[in-house]
Scaffold this motif. Sequence first.
Motif, mmCIF file in Angstrom:
data_model
loop_
_atom_site.group_PDB
_atom_site.id
_atom_site.type_symbol
_atom_site.label_atom_id
_atom_site.label_comp_id
_atom_site.label_asym_id
_atom_site.label_seq_id
_atom_site.Cartn_x
_atom_site.Cartn_y
_atom_site.Cartn_z
ATOM 1 N N GLU A 114 0.888 -1.052 0.159
ATOM 2 C CA GLU A 114 -0.004 0.110 -0.037
ATOM 3 C C GLU A 114 0.700 1.264 -0.015
ATOM 4 O O GLU A 114 1.932 1.261 0.698
ATOM 5 N N THR A 115 0.632 2.138 -0.821
ATOM 6 C CA THR A 115 1.353 3.360 -0.866
ATOM 7 C C THR A 115 0.106 4.724 -0.569
ATOM 8 O O THR A 115 -0.727 4.544 -1.021
ATOM 9 N N VAL A 116 0.706 5.645 -0.016
ATOM 10 C CA VAL A 116 -0.101 6.952 0.108
ATOM 11 C C VAL A 116 0.347 7.919 -1.049
ATOM 12 O O VAL A 116 1.299 8.309 -1.116
ATOM 13 N N LYS A 117 -0.766 8.190 -1.778
ATOM 14 C CA LYS A 117 -0.453 9.030 -2.965
ATOM 15 C C LYS A 117 -0.483 10.512 -2.435
ATOM 16 O O LYS A 117 -1.250 11.051 -1.660
ATOM 17 N N VAL A 118 0.737 11.309 -2.775
ATOM 18 C CA VAL A 118 0.803 12.454 -2.313
ATOM 19 C C VAL A 118 0.174 13.527 -3.776
ATOM 20 O O VAL A 118 -0.668 14.232 -3.417
ATOM 21 N N THR A 119 0.616 13.243 -4.738
ATOM 22 C CA THR A 119 0.073 13.535 -6.113
ATOM 23 C C THR A 119 -0.418 12.515 -6.977
ATOM 24 O O THR A 119 0.382 11.454 -6.952
ATOM 25 N N ASP A 120 -1.195 12.583 -7.845
ATOM 26 C CA ASP A 120 -1.898 11.770 -8.899
ATOM 27 C C ASP A 120 -2.258 12.508 -10.173
ATOM 28 O O ASP A 120 -3.212 12.483 -10.400
ATOM 29 N N LEU A 121 -1.195 12.922 -10.615
ATOM 30 C CA LEU A 121 -1.587 13.827 -11.996
ATOM 31 C C LEU A 121 -1.327 12.803 -13.463
ATOM 32 O O LEU A 121 -0.389 11.991 -13.321
ATOM 33 N N LYS A 122 -1.817 13.177 -14.276
ATOM 34 C CA LYS A 122 -1.482 12.684 -15.381
ATOM 35 C C LYS A 122 -0.530 13.322 -16.129
ATOM 36 O O LYS A 122 -0.338 14.457 -16.538
ATOM 37 N N THR A 123 0.628 12.481 -16.023
ATOM 38 C CA THR A 123 2.150 13.169 -16.154
ATOM 39 C C THR A 123 2.394 13.621 -17.793
ATOM 40 O O THR A 123 2.840 14.503 -18.077
ATOM 41 N N SER A 124 1.499 13.017 -18.739
ATOM 42 C CA SER A 124 1.623 13.214 -20.099
ATOM 43 C C SER A 124 1.043 14.812 -20.226
ATOM 44 O O SER A 124 1.351 15.211 -21.371
#
Length: 296
Positions: free
Chosen positions: A37-47
Amino acid sequence: MKKKKGPLILIGVLVLLLILYFALSTWNKKQDSKEEETVKVTDLKTSEITGVKYDLGTGEMNFEKDGDTWYYTADKDFPLRQSYPKTVADAMGQLSADRELEDADALEEYGLDHPTYTVTLTDEDGTVTTIKVGNATGNDYYATVDDTEKVYTIPATSLDDIQTELDQIAQLDTYPSIGSGNLKKEVITQNGETTTYDSENEDQAEDVAAVAGGLGAVKLSEAADYSVDDADLAGYGLDATSRITVEVAYTSDDEDQTMTLYIGGENGSGDRYVMMNDSRIVYLISDEICNNILNQ
């Protein structure tokens, strides 16, 4: 007649061992799941990220994307290695934390009111995401995003890909592999006079070996100017009337190739200014290597 208790005891032990086995197996799976399990800090569409800006305390670095090409904002002629801003966008746009602090204190308690590092990402819609990095805590840093006031601990390695030196993000020219085994000819033009060293001339074997050694020792690793203007060439001794032109013919993979080096003036520290082909990058190469190339 007494019943034999041995087999019953063995069966009981076996059942107990099976219960312990399945309990441990279930616990291990739960632990593995927790680790995954990871805690998302950012979740952007990098493209879709078109802007990357950061300040690591040594000055701001800013990059922007136009179409499919990234530019160094301070100098759009800078030979930016295209993979670099994408790497930063990927790392910061999909940033994960070790944990999110529950009931976090005020941001100043973590150095986030005046962050040590700041990374700003802009997407193609103009949406700006700002990642602030504060004090260190063990092998982690405290971090927050925008004005959410959520505080995370992110691994220090999250910042490994972010560079502050231009030579670490520049796409330098590719210099060929040249030696006495594949050098065919070198033609030097200086002050209107031409000197030729030809591998087919047996009388020049020693000279050809000397200039080949010089050509083979060149390393294009240190730049004095990444995008020199024509008006500034004279300051490096690389204008058309001052420079020494070295035209090289060699073979690579059994194919005939050519290269041109322009050797300019000295920098006062044991190096000379050099350019290659039609590149706009001015390199520094030692006097000794340049003298070997010129057979001096």
